[in-house]
Scaffold this motif. Structure first.
Motif: not given
Length: 219
Positions: A28, A45, A175, A39, A43, A2, A179-180
Motif C-alpha cells: 500500500d 504491516y 489482508e 493506515h 492494518t 504486507r 493489498d488494500e
C-alpha cells in the motif's frame, strides 16, 4: 509480506511499490505522515518503508509512535546520509536505515531481512514434513522438487507455514497476502489456494476448516 510505503514523492513511491509487488509483496502507498498513521491504525504491516521527511506528521514522529508498539518494522529512507543522521534514525526506533539514492535490490534485501525479525521468532527456512520454503531466496520445495509458484501462491504458502497449526481465515489471508486494492468479496484466495494445492500435489497438506478458513498440517 504486507508493506506500507510512506513516501511523499509520488513517482518514487509508485515505482517502489511496483517493484516490491513484482517481488511478491502486498504493498500500500501513502504520501504523507497523517495517511501513514491512519493506515497503521487499521492494518497490520510487516514492514513500513518510511521517508523521514514526510509532510503532515513528520516521519520521525511516525517512527516514534511505531516504536512504542510491537508489530511493524521500520525501514527509514532519507536523502541525508551522514553517520549522525543514521544514528538519529535508528535512535528513533527504526529497524534499518537506507540513504537515497539507493539500489532497488538492496532495498528488497533489507525489507526481507527486517521482515524476518518478528515478534515471534521464525526460522530462516519454514518447513513441514517434506515441504520446505525459504522466504529469503523465494524458493519452495516438496520432496526435493522445486515448486513453480506464482508470487501470490508463494505468499499463501509462506503465510500458512508461519501460522503453524493455527486456522487462518480467508479474510486474514486476503489482508496479509494482497493489498488494500483487493476486493473483499473477491474469490482470489479460493482460486489461488486451488492452484497452490494442485502444485503441492499429494498427499494434501492444506485443510479447509468449515466456517473457519485454512490450516496447514500433515493430514
Amino acid at each position: 509480506m504486507r508493506v506500507l510505503v510512506a513516501e511523499d514523492v509520488e513517482d518514487l513511491a509508485n515505482a517502489i511499490a511496483a517493484g516490491l509487488r513484482r517481488e511478491g509483496m502486498a504493498v500500500d502507498v501513502v504520501l504523507d505522515g497523517d495517511a501513514a498513521l491512519d493506515h497503521l491504525a487499521v492494518t497490520p504491516y510487516d514492514v513500513v518503508v518510511l521517508d523521514r521527511d514526510l509532510p503532515g506528521t513528520h516521519g520521525d514522529e511516525v517512527c516514534r509512535r511505531l516504536a512504542g508498539r510491537p508489530g511493524s518494522r521500520v525501514l527509514m529512507l532519507t536523502a541525508a546520509s551522514t553517520v549522525r543522521d543514521r544514528v538519529e534514525g535508528l535512535g528513533l526506533g527504526a529497524d534499518d536505515y537506507l540513504p537515497k539514492p539507493f539500489d532497488f535490490a538492496e532495498l528488497v534485501a533489507r525489507i526481507r531481512a527486517i521482515g524476518r525479525r518478528p515478534a515471534t521468532s521464525l526460522p530462516p527456512v519454514l518447513g513441514l514434513g517434506d515441504l520446505t520454503l525459504d522466504p529469503g531466496r523465494r524458493v519452495a520445495f516438496r520432496a526435493g522438487r522445486r515448486l513453480d509458484l506464482s508470487p501470490k501462491e508463494f505468499g499463501l504458502l509462506e503465510y500458512l507455514l508461519a501460522a503453524g497449526d493455527r486456522v487462518v481465515s480467508a479474510e486474514e489471508l486476503l489482508e496479509g497476502v494482497w493489498d488494500e486494492a483487493a476486493d473483499p468479496f473477491t474469490t482470489a484466495v479460493k482460486q489461488t489456494m486451488r492452484r497452490l494445492r494442485a502444485k503441492l500435489g499429494g498427499p494434501p497438506v492444506i485443510r479447509t476448516v468449515r466456517e473457519g478458513g485454512y490450516q496447514i498440517g500433515e493430514l
